[in-house]
Scaffold this motif. Structure first.
Motif, short mmCIF file in Angstrom:
data_model
loop_
_atom_site.label_atom_id
_atom_site.label_comp_id
_atom_site.label_asym_id
_atom_site.label_seq_id
_atom_site.Cartn_x
_atom_site.Cartn_y
_atom_site.Cartn_z
N ARG A 47 0.81 -1.22 0.00
CA ARG A 47 0.00 0.00 0.00
C ARG A 47 0.84 1.26 0.00
NH1 ARG A 47 -5.25 -0.22 2.07
NH2 ARG A 47 -4.80 1.49 3.48
N ASN A 50 1.63 2.80 -3.86
CA ASN A 50 0.79 3.84 -4.48
C ASN A 50 0.35 4.89 -3.46
OD1 ASN A 50 -1.19 2.50 -3.09
ND2 ASN A 50 -2.53 2.14 -4.85
N LEU A 52 -1.25 4.77 -0.76
CA LEU A 52 -2.47 4.68 0.05
C LEU A 52 -2.07 4.75 1.51
CD1 LEU A 52 -4.94 2.02 -1.40
CD2 LEU A 52 -5.05 4.51 -1.46
N MET A 93 -4.73 -1.25 -8.76
CA MET A 93 -4.69 -1.95 -7.47
C MET A 93 -5.94 -2.81 -7.30
SD MET A 93 -3.66 -0.71 -3.74
CE MET A 93 -3.41 -1.89 -2.44
N GLU B 118 -10.43 4.21 -0.74
CA GLU B 118 -9.15 3.70 -1.21
C GLU B 118 -9.22 3.28 -2.67
OE1 GLU B 118 -7.94 0.65 1.49
OE2 GLU B 118 -7.48 2.08 3.08
N GLU B 121 -9.23 6.43 -4.75
CA GLU B 121 -7.91 7.07 -4.78
C GLU B 121 -6.94 6.26 -5.63
OE1 GLU B 121 -5.96 8.40 -1.31
OE2 GLU B 121 -7.76 9.31 -0.46
N ALA B 122 -7.01 4.93 -5.50
CA ALA B 122 -6.08 4.08 -6.24
C ALA B 122 -6.30 4.21 -7.75
CB ALA B 122 -6.22 2.62 -5.81
#
Lengths: 292, 216
Positions: A47, A50, A52, A93, B118, B121-122
């Motif tokens: 994670r 990227n 996150l 992802m 998430e 955002e990813a």
């Protein structure tokens, strides 16, 4: 050529030092599997790539772009938000829990980012989404909402959603852990084909068979540090470190890990003592009953 | 109970219905917009905005709506803000309901699964983009029941505008009471009107819940 270059990665959650200085790189077209026990930091490590998760220290470079690096004052500095966003467009992802958008159909899930982030023409994005759905075996499910799909199907839509952005790199975070075991195979098959097609992949996984078959290289991480690293077949069949050996034994043979003192004591205790504790009273043996 | 009296006096009270609905609808509209602003401020990365929103919410929830109405009528003009009577009442009710709807909107936003943020955002979505396309549409589903609860409370609270002599139904009923010396019939009449209006709201809530339910 290294597509991903990570150096000196540190990350803590409160007092828990999850990553304690991790270095690794992934070459163009390489499939790197990351294995390790629960809480070892493998998901956090993925994670961070990227962003996150924002690391506390270290540098990350993806496709020649620096996402974070120690600044002149020694403290970590991050690329501007816009640059991080653009870098994320190049990294697909896939999550353990799918995270499909529940208010959108499978097709809408896939076209949302290409149309609204990359500004791809809507018709072209739809055509590409259909092609992707066909490739993951869900051509007939484009109008289904995520909750109408099985876990295995949702995860394949999630893979298609990530691929629709035409990423240079795919990150997989334990993508089969939340699906029924019999549905994992179809997800793994898609990933296998993706790897064969030349996609660069970073795969956090408990699927040792998959790692052995598909990964070029395996990293074993524990206690926030890379303990062992090497070609997949070598590391999985002839692990050098005792920790790697214990972990692989635990995964493959379901042998108890006995990771701390209490669980070591429980594993070592006589079966009968623990059986009585589990039932809350003394065991009645059949032979004794027969005597009485 | 004198039904003839009710029928006779009904048109006079009925004249206040559009005023009551107007007070309610405008206050709900501005209160919702204000609430959205308060919620987004509270979730902002910028600490002073968060503090300001928290402060407004703290004060707004801590004092009675009637006092807020008095403040807009008697204090705001001294600060140089003078509006017509009706907009002033709408302003007071809007401020009051905004702090509650702000909390409803905020809870809807933070109630959306972390994995959704998430995933968005990813995929490289900007905050503005995923808030509008991913988070808020899902948050609506969570917001609907408490939002309509607040809306129904607001509808009933429009009656306090009678105290600052807005000619909505409560004031018109009070006039009948003081001129005709009967209280049961006018009170029952307006109680019935509030009940009918709130019933409509309740049906609207059911409709929204159906629209935003997850497709299973």
């Amino acid at each position: 050529m290294a597509l991903v270059k990570v150096e000196g990665l540190h990350k803590s959650f409160k007092d828990n030092h999850v990553l304690q200085g991790v270095d690794f790189s992934v070459d163009q077209g390489e499939v790197l599997a990351i294995i390790g026990p629960s809480g070892s930091g493998k998901t956090t490590m993925l994670r961070c790539v990227n962003l996150l998760e924002r690391p506390d220290d270290g540098s990350i470079e993806v496709d020649g772009k620096v996402l974070c690096a120690p600044g002149p004052d020694g403290k970590i500095a991050f690329a501007p938000r816009g640059e991080i966003r653009r870098a994320r467009e190049e990294m697909g992802m896939v999550f353990q829990r799918f995270n499909l958008f529940p208010h959108m159909t499978a097709l809408q899930n896939i076209t949302e980012a290409p149309v609204n982030v990359k500004r791809v023409d809507k018709a072209a994005a739809k055509a590409r989404a259909r092609e992707l759905l066909g490739a993951v075996g869900l051509g007939h499910k484009e109008d289904a909402y995520p909750m109408q799909l099985s876990g295995g199907q949702q995860q394949r839509v999630a893979i298609a959603r990530a691929l629709a952005m035409e990423p240079k790199l795919m990150l997989f975070d334990e993508v089969t852990s939340a699906v029924d075991p019999e549905l994992a195979g179809e997800i793994l098959l898609v990933m296998k084909r993706l790897a064969k097609a030349g996609m660069t992949m970073l795969v956090v996984t408990h699927e040792m068979g998959f790692a052995a078959e598909v990964a070029d290289r395996v990293i074993f991480i524990d206690h926030g540090l890379i303990q062992e690293e090497g070609p997949a077949r070598d590391l999985l069949s002839k692990p050098q470190q005792p920790r790697t050996q214990a972990f692989l034994k635990a995964v493959l043979e379901r042998a108890p890990m006995a990771e701390d003192e209490d669980s070591r004591a429980a594993v070592a205790a006589p079966d009968e003592t623990v059986e009585e504790m589990l039932l809350g009273h003394e065991l009645h043996h059949e032979d004794e009953e027969e005597e009485a | 109970m004198d039904f003839e009296f009710i029928i006779e006096e009904f048109p006079g009270i009925w004249e206040g219905v559009p005023v009551t609905i107007g007070l309610f609808a405008w206050s709900l509209l501005y209160g919702t917009l204000g609430g959205l602003v308060l919620a987004l401020m509270r979730l902002s990365r910028f600490q002073p905005l968060r503090a300001l929103s928290a402060g407004i919410t703290w004060v707004g929830r801590g004092i009675p709506p009637l006092i807020i109405l008095f403040i807009t009528f008697f204090v705001f003009p001294e600060l140089g803000l003078t509006l017509e009577r009706f907009p002033t009442a709408v302003l007071g009710l809007s401020l009051w309901t905004a702090v509650y709807q702000g909390e409803v909107i905020r809870s809807g936003i933070i109630g959306v699964d972390q994995g959704q943020w998430e995933a968005a955002e990813a995929l490289g979505m900007s905050g503005r983009h995923y808030m509008r396309r991913i988070i808020l549409p899902q948050g609506f589903r969570i917001m609907i029941p408490p939002y309509f609860g607040n809306a129904m409370t607001l509808l009933k609270q429009t009656s306090i505008a009678s105290i600052v002599t807005i000619t909505e139904i409560t004031l018109l009923a009070q006039r009948v009471i003081s001129f005709k010396f009967v209280s049961l019939e006018p009170l029952l009449t307006i109680a019935f009107i509030y009940l009918v209006l709130n019933t409509i709201l309740q049906f609207a809530q059911m409709g929204f819940e159906r629209t935003f339910r997850l497709r299973v």
